[in-house]
Design a protein around this motif. Structure first.
Motif, PDB file in Angstrom:
ATOM      1  N   LEU A 109       4.239   1.863  -0.621  1.00 60.75           N
ATOM      2  CA  LEU A 109       5.413   1.939  -1.295  1.00 60.75           C
ATOM      3  C   LEU A 109       5.110   2.829  -2.867  1.00 60.75           C
ATOM      4  N   PRO A 110       3.991   2.447  -3.438  1.00 57.72           N
ATOM      5  CA  PRO A 110       3.730   3.470  -4.504  1.00 57.72           C
ATOM      6  C   PRO A 110       3.537   4.620  -4.229  1.00 57.72           C
ATOM      7  N   LYS A 111       2.975   4.751  -3.209  1.00 58.68           N
ATOM      8  CA  LYS A 111       2.803   6.418  -2.996  1.00 58.68           C
ATOM      9  C   LYS A 111       4.052   7.354  -2.771  1.00 58.68           C
ATOM     10  N   VAL A 112       5.205   6.706  -2.561  1.00 57.54           N
ATOM     11  CA  VAL A 112       6.511   7.188  -2.294  1.00 57.54           C
ATOM     12  C   VAL A 112       7.294   6.844  -3.471  1.00 57.54           C
ATOM     13  N   LYS A 113       6.701   6.351  -4.656  1.00 55.16           N
ATOM     14  CA  LYS A 113       7.463   5.990  -5.958  1.00 55.16           C
ATOM     15  C   LYS A 113       8.468   5.101  -5.692  1.00 55.16           C
ATOM     16  N   GLY A 114       8.008   4.000  -4.728  1.00 57.37           N
ATOM     17  CA  GLY A 114       8.672   3.032  -4.402  1.00 57.37           C
ATOM     18  C   GLY A 114       8.170   1.679  -5.178  1.00 57.37           C
ATOM     19  N   ILE A 115       8.737   0.572  -5.095  1.00 52.55           N
ATOM     20  CA  ILE A 115       8.487  -0.671  -6.001  1.00 52.55           C
ATOM     21  C   ILE A 115       8.155  -1.705  -4.934  1.00 52.55           C
ATOM     22  N   TYR A 116       7.000  -2.295  -5.158  1.00 51.16           N
ATOM     23  CA  TYR A 116       6.771  -3.573  -4.123  1.00 51.16           C
ATOM     24  C   TYR A 116       6.483  -4.716  -5.339  1.00 51.16           C
ATOM     25  N   ILE A 117       7.174  -5.764  -4.892  1.00 45.94           N
ATOM     26  CA  ILE A 117       7.018  -6.996  -6.089  1.00 45.94           C
ATOM     27  C   ILE A 117       7.020  -8.143  -5.055  1.00 45.94           C
TER      28      ILE A 117
ATOM     29  N   VAL B 149       1.005  -1.192  -0.054  1.00 42.54           N
ATOM     30  CA  VAL B 149      -0.110   0.114   0.101  1.00 42.54           C
ATOM     31  C   VAL B 149       0.958   1.243  -0.023  1.00 42.54           C
TER      32      VAL B 149
ATOM     33  N   LEU C 177       2.961   4.376 -10.925  1.00 41.10           N
ATOM     34  CA  LEU C 177       3.751   5.272 -10.067  1.00 41.10           C
ATOM     35  C   LEU C 177       3.258   6.469 -10.558  1.00 41.10           C
TER      36      LEU C 177
ATOM     37  N   LEU D  88      13.507  -3.361 -12.688  1.00 39.82           N
ATOM     38  CA  LEU D  88      12.138  -2.737 -11.987  1.00 39.82           C
ATOM     39  C   LEU D  88      12.654  -1.328 -11.355  1.00 39.82           C
TER      40      LEU D  88
ATOM     41  N   TYR E 149       4.706  -0.870 -14.270  1.00 40.95           N
ATOM     42  CA  TYR E 149       4.631  -0.396 -12.904  1.00 40.95           C
ATOM     43  C   TYR E 149       4.903   1.096 -12.556  1.00 40.95           C
TER      44      TYR E 149
ATOM     45  N   MET F  52      -0.268   7.106  -9.242  1.00 42.92           N
ATOM     46  CA  MET F  52      -0.151   7.376  -7.817  1.00 42.92           C
ATOM     47  C   MET F  52       0.135   8.747  -7.574  1.00 42.92           C
ATOM     48  N   ASN F  53       1.210   9.375  -8.185  1.00 42.21           N
ATOM     49  CA  ASN F  53       1.972  10.688  -7.786  1.00 42.21           C
ATOM     50  C   ASN F  53       1.521  11.535  -8.558  1.00 42.21           C
TER      51      ASN F  53
END
Lengths: 385, 276
Positions: free
Chosen positions: A53-61, A51, B271, B88, B267, B274-275
């Motif tokens: 990570l995408p909000k802070v430009k991070g990658i979840y995989i 939830v 992003l 990624l 992805y 979302m941003n």
């Protein structure tokens, strides 16, 4: 890369599960890559990370197993991101080969092991401190490691940040050795103003003056980032300071093994943390860590009311082992009782370093996987002393 | 080494001090390496924006340390998982994985099919020499039925993988197979794979005169290449051939070439959304 955490995390009082606090800590530390394979009791970390990570430009995989989770984390780290994975004992076992690779290639990353009970599949939701040795000795050959043991929801937050800071500072994997109790515990804790929290970034090479020596410096070599023209060569094979393979000359193996060790050993004083309470007049020291420390502190307060002069030394760092601090507690008290939720892991290390200064005794819980009941501990203290 | 005795592609693309190669005489890895450098050269790609990853085994030493770029030489079978993290994390980088049949058809088999399923934008070059060469000639999941090896002294009881079919079924965007004889086609496939916005897989059947050659009684690499030419059947022609007719043949060509959004791009879109 800015953490972006202030966009989504409010300072103030939070009421959260330990695993959720860990996820928040990671985001505050600047984690921008998280890979995972589902396993109890670590799932909440991943669910929250997916939830956040995408909000802070991070990658979840979500990867196909724990082997590929840690592998992708190492790849992400070389591509310049702060990276983490989380798991429990069985998954931690699968990660061990690549944890060794991360040590050998000096790759900063954080591995959270929310320990569960028993060998093999065991009992997934119950806590046990069975992976203390695995954290240090799980991968092959010989290597140093840093492992921290949180004992509260607050520490799931603060020690996750500390894990990232140590990983970045010393270019090494850091293990956060939690357990099912602390991971699933719900408590209130304070998140301070984020600008008050120290965040460490890895040292990068200066492109103009770079001599391409990116490995094997006991004071930590700068780490190149892929895609920036450093032409880095990263290998798990025995290598020289430039990362080039040399498997013919045994001198290089010696160099790699020793340099990796010295890098941690030399800075041990700055890495190791313990917490002590009531040790000044204590005649017995309870030595403990992680979830078990919660009972220990309760026991100390109770026992002192009945006249038993007992103090506490809580290990926050398990590896490298805080031998100086343990020896100091041993000298002060002459008696150490080691409490841990297993059949004896840290106690062996305590005996090794402190037996000449103190009588070392071991107290597992009555039932492995359960808490030490305070009365059971107090009775033990009364019987023994 | 005096540069005038060195291949011009090496002068341009080899890491200084890495001319000395670990491969056995007659090995197909040199051909595969040259094809890759030629593809990069013809496309005029910037080596600083390519990351080469590899695992363990003979083919994993193709980019490591020879290619003068960022190289991540990883653990056995796991290079695709490491490469997934790289791609990624920085989708602007081209990521190329060199792997072998032991590396990605045995120990890392799951990573191969999962990377294809994810359609992550990685070009995978799998050099299939049909044996474990580096460790001394043990049977592989690609060794033909009946072949004697160090660990199948009475003949291989098992049957080999059709890796292209496997990767196609898993969802790759580009799948091709060539042999080390088909260098022009291989370069052309590598160029496609380098530009593809999805998972690309090229299997190269390669000669191993030292290990495999010893067991099948052919020690001459040139002879092995001629045999590759003789037993190769183009994909289009193979469609109309029976299973019996294809026995002992190598089906070559492009099996898949489709456009489908890759994971790293998907992805990035998430992003951006979302941003905003």
């Amino acid at each position: 890369m800015s953490s972006g955490a202030n966009k989504i995390i409010e300072p103030g009082t939070h009421f959260l599960m330990g695993n959720e606090a860990c996820a928040l800590g990671a985001v505050v530390a600047g984690c921008k890559f998280f890979a995972f394979y589902p396993i109890t009791p670590a799932n909440e970390i991943a669910e929250y990370m997916s939830v956040l990570l995408p909000k802070v430009k991070g990658i979840y995989i979500q990867m196909e197993d724990e082997i590929s989770s840690i592998a992708s984390v190492i790849g992400a780290s070389w591509a310049g991101r702060k990276a983490m994975t989380a798991t429990s004992g069985p998954g931690f076992t699968l990660m061990q080969e690549n944890i060794g690779y991360a040590v050998a290639t000096e790759t900063p990353c954080v591995i959270v092991d929310v320990q569960r009970c028993g060998p093999s599949t065991g009992t997934p939701p119950l806590p046990m401190q069975g992976d203390v040795y695995q954290a240090k000795y799980g991968s092959h050959s010989e290597y140093p490691i840093i492992a921290l043991a949180p004992s509260s929801v607050k520490e799931m937050f603060t020690l996750t940040i500390e894990s990232f800071n140590l990983a970045e500072k010393y270019r090494t994997p850091v293990i956060l050795l939690s357990d099912a109790l602390v991971g699933h515990l719900m408590e209130t804790f304070e998140i301070p103003d984020l600008s008050q929290i120290e965040i460490v970034e890895r040292k990068k090479p200066d492109k103009e003056t770079s001599d391409a020596k990116y490995f094997l410096d006991e004071d930590v070599a700068p780490m190149p980032v892929f895609g920036c023209g450093y032409k880095a060569h990263v290998t798990g094979s025995t290598h020289d300071e430039k990362g080039l393979r040399n498997v013919e000359d045994p001198v290089y193996v010696d160099k790699v093994v020793r340099a990796l060790h010295r890098k941690i050993e030399k800075h041990k004083e700055n890495i190791v943390k313990v917490e002590t309470k009531f040790l000044d007049d204590a005649e017995i020291a309870l030595l403990t860590y992680g979830s078990v420390a919660r009972t220990a502190i309760h026991v100390v307060n109770q026992a002192r009311k009945t006249g038993i002069k007992v103090g506490i030394i809580r290990l926050i760092t398990l590896w490298p082992f805080p031998d100086v601090q343990v020896q100091s507690a041993a000298r002060k008290t002459g008696r150490i009782v080691v409490m841990e939720n297993n059949l004896g892991q840290v106690v062996n290390k305590v005996s090794e370093v402190a037996a000449k200064y103190a009588d070392v005794k071991f107290l597992p819980p009555r039932i492995i996987g359960s808490l030490h009941e305070p009365e059971y501990v107090i009775n033990f203290l009364k019987e023994v002393y | 080494m005096d540069q005038k005795h060195v291949h011009p592609l090496l002068v341009k693309y080899a890491r200084i001090g890495a001319y000395k190669q670990p491969h056995c005489p007659g090995c197909g890895n040199g051909i595969v390496a040259q094809c890759m450098l030629r593809a990069i050269d013809e496309l005029k790609l910037d080596m600083d924006k390519i990351v080469f990853a590899s695992g363990i085994g003979c083919s994993s030493w193709i980019p490591s340390p020879l290619f003068n770029a960022d190289v991540l030489h990883t653990t056995h079978g796991r290079s695709l998982a490491f490469a997934t993290g790289v791609k990624l994390s920085n989708p602007e980088l081209r990521v190329v994985v060199f792997t072998g049949d032991g590396d990605s058809a045995a120990i890392g088999g799951n990573h191969l099919i999962q990377a294809a399923r994810k359609n992550i934008e990685i070009l995978t070059v799998l050099v299939n020499n049909r044996i474990y060469g580096m460790t001394g000639g043990q049977v592989a999941p690609t060794t033909p039925h009946g072949v004697k090896t160090k660990t199948t002294p009475y003949g291989n009881l098992e049957y080999p993988f059709d890796l292209c079919k496997l990767v196609e079924a898993a969802g790759a965007s580009y799948v091709a197979r060539w042999t080390t004889f088909h260098t022009r086609q291989l370069v052309s496939s590598m160029k496609k794979g380098l530009l593809k916005k999805g998972f690309s897989f090229i299997e190269v059947i390669s000669q191993c005169p030292v290990q495999y050659g010893t067991f099948v009684g052919i020690r001459d690499p040139a002879e092995m290449l001629h045999i590759f030419r003789k037993i190769s059947v183009p994909f289009e022609k193979a469609k109309n051939m029976s299973r019996e007719e294809l026995e002992g043949k190598i089906v070559i060509g492009e099996f898949v070439d489709i456009e489908r959004t890759g994971l790293a791009e998907a992805y990035q879109r998430l992003l951006e959304m979302m941003n905003l």
